[in-house]
Design an enzyme around this catalytic site. Structure first.
Site, short mmCIF file in Angstrom:
data_model
loop_
_atom_site.label_atom_id
_atom_site.label_comp_id
_atom_site.label_asym_id
_atom_site.label_seq_id
_atom_site.Cartn_x
_atom_site.Cartn_y
_atom_site.Cartn_z
CE1 TYR A 196 0.50 55.18 -66.08
CE2 TYR A 196 2.59 55.23 -64.89
CZ TYR A 196 1.86 55.39 -66.06
OH TYR A 196 2.51 55.76 -67.21
CE LYS A 203 -24.52 74.36 -72.42
NZ LYS A 203 -25.54 75.27 -71.95
CB ALA A 216 -36.01 79.91 -89.01
#
Length: 407
Positions: A54, A109, A210
Site C-alpha cells: 500500500y 459462473k 433466433a
C-alpha cells in the site's frame, strides 16, 4: 439422471433415483451465503509489508501505470480479472427475474471460471435494463478488467451491446449465450457428423430459436461450410418472404445467411422445417417444442441437439425412440452434455494469456475443433461425443488452439 446405453438388445434406459437438485441447491447456497470470495495473495506480516503493498511504495506503481497504461496488465490483477455482466432480463430459461435473482447464476459462473480456468470473475448485476446505461456502465468499469463476459441479457438488445462494446473497448468481449453456445454446439456436431459419416457441406440443419444462441450457431456453422440451414422462431421460419415487421436487424441478417435464394418462404412451421433434414439444434427456450413425429420425419441417423435449459425441446429418451441416432442436451441431467461450461472458463483463460483483443469466428471454430478432437475417433459412440468438463486435457488443447489463431 437417466442414462441411454447400447446393449445386446439395442438401446435401453437406465434410471437412477432422481436427486432433489432444487432443495440441495437452496441448502448449499444458504449454508455458504455466496459461492465466491476474495482472498489476498500477499499476507501482511508487518508494517514494511503494508508500506510496499500500500502506501507509500504503491505510489511508484501508480506512476509507472500512468506513464504506460499497458503496465496495468503487468502490475495489477487486471490481466486475470473479468466482469460477468447481466441485467437479469433473461436468466437461464426463467426469463426476466431482475438483478438480485440473477446473482446466484453469475456467482456460479464465477466459480466455474476460477475452478477450471483460474480466472478471477466478478458478478456485475446491473439495476438497469436500458441499453445506453448498460453500455456506459460497462465502459466506465472496464479499466479494472482484462475481459468481459456478457450474460443473460434479452435479445436483440444484447447483440447490440456486445457489438458496440467490442468496437469501443480495447479488451475482449465474450458473450456466452452467443459464443459459448456456438462453440459447444459445433464441437458436438463435428463428432456427431463423424459418427454418421456426414460432411458439413452436405448436412442440413434446423436451428429452433433466433435469439443470441441461434444467431451465434448459424454464424459458426456457416464458417465451417454448412450451407443448408433453416432457422425458426415463435413466428415460424426465418425467410426473406416473411413480414419484415416480425424481424429485427439480426433476424434479417439470419434471413440473408440462410435464405439467399428465397426458398425458405415455402416453409410454414418447425414441422415443415425438420422434415427430411439431418440435424435439429434447439435453443428456443421452450420445453417440448420438438415432437416425436417431427424427429421421425427427419433423415435416417438424425442428430438431435435440444439444448434449452433446464428442460430440453424434447426428452432424449423420446428422441431416441423416434429414430435419432445421436442426441445431446445442454443439461447435466443427461449424458452427452453440450453445456457452455466446456467452453467459457478454458477459452477465457487462453484469451487472457494470449492478450486477444477481438473474438472472431476463426477463434471460435478453432476451440470447437480442439474440443471435438479430444474424443478419439475410435472412442466415438452416440453417447460419447464430447469430453467431460473435468478432463485435464481441455485447457492445453484450447490454449494451443487460441494461440494458433492469435498468431
Amino acid at each position: 439422471m437417466e442414462t441411454l446405453r447400447e446393449g445386446p438388445k439395442g438401446r435401453r434406459w437406465a434410471k437412477k433415483e432422481k436427486p432433489n437438485l432444487g432443495k440441495e441447491a437452496l441448502e448449499l447456497h444458504k449454508k455458504l451465503r455466496g459461492k465466491i470470495e476474495i482472498r489476498s495473495k500477499f499476507p501482511i506480516k508487518d508494517t514494511h509489508d503494508i508500506s510496499i503493498a500500500y502506501t507509500p511504495g504503491v505510489a511508484e506503481v501508480c506512476r509507472a501505470i500512468h506513464a504506460d497504461r499497458e503496465k496495468a496488465f503487468e502490475y495489477t490483477s487486471k490481466w486475470n480479472n473479468i466482469a460477468i455482466v447481466t441485467d437479469g432480463t433473461r436468466t437461464l430459461g426463467l426469463g426476466k427475474l431482475g438483478a438480485e435473482a440473477a446473482l446466484p447464476v453469475m456467482e456460479g459462473k464465477a466459480l466455474l471460471y476460477k475452478q477450471f480456468g483460474n480466472v478471477d470473475a466478478f458478478p456485475i448485476c446491473l439495476a438497469t435494463t436500458d441499453i445506453e446505461e448498460i453500455i456506459a456502465t460497462v465502459k466506465n468499469i472496464a479499466p479494472v478488467f482484462g475481459g468481459l463476459n456478457i450474460e443473460d441479457i434479452e435479445t436483440p438488445k444484447v447483440l447490440e451491446i456486445v457489438e458496440r462494446l467490442d468496437a469501443e473497448l480495447d479488451i475482449p468481449v465474450f458473450h456466452d449465450d452467443q459464443h459459448g453456445t456456438a462453440v459447444v454446439t459445433l464441437a458436438a456436431l463435428l463428432n456427431a457428423m463423424r459418427l454418421t459419416k456426414r460432411e458439413p457441406e452436405s448436412t442440413s440443419v434446423v436451428v429452433a430459436g433466433a435469439g443470441s444462441a441461434g444467431y451465434g450457431i448459424v454464424k459458426i456453422l456457416k464458417e465451417v461450410g454448412v450451407q443448408d440451414i433453416t432457422v425458426t422462431d415463435s413466428q415460424g421460419v426465418i425467410s426473406k418472404a416473411r413480414d419484415l415487421t416480425t424481424m429485427n436487424k439480426y433476424k434479417l441478417e439470419l434471413a440473408e445467411m440462410t435464405d439467399r435464394d428465397g426458398s425458405k418462404g415455402s416453409l410454414s412451421s418447425l414441422a415443415d422445417a425438420v422434415k427430411g433434414r439431418d440435424v435439429f439444434v434447439g435453443v428456443s427456450g421452450i420445453k417440448g417444442l420438438l415432437s416425436a413425429e417431427m424427429v421421425s420425419s427427419m433423415n435416417k441417423d438424425s442428430i438431435v441437439l435440444p439444448l434449452t435449459n433446464p428442460d430440453p425441446e424434447i426428452h432424449p429418451r423420446l428422441a431416441a425412440k423416434s429414430g435419432a441416432k445421436v442426441i445431446a442436451t445442454g443439461s447435466y441431467k443427461f449424458e452427452n452434455r453440450a453445456n457452455n461450461a466446456l467452453v467459457f472458463p478454458f477459452t477465457m483463460r487462453a484469451i487472457l494469456d494470449n492478450r486477444v483483443r477481438t473474438i472472431n469466428q476463426r477463434l471460435l471454430v478453432a476451440v470447437a475443433n480442439a474440443l471435438a478432437d479430444l474424443v478419439p475417433k475410435n472412442s466415438l459412440t452416440p453417447f460419447n461425443i464430447l469430453p467431460d468438463v473435468m478432463d485435464k486435457r481441455i485447457q492445453p488443447a484450447v490454449t494451443a488452439a487460441v494461440k494458433s489463431v492469435a498468431k
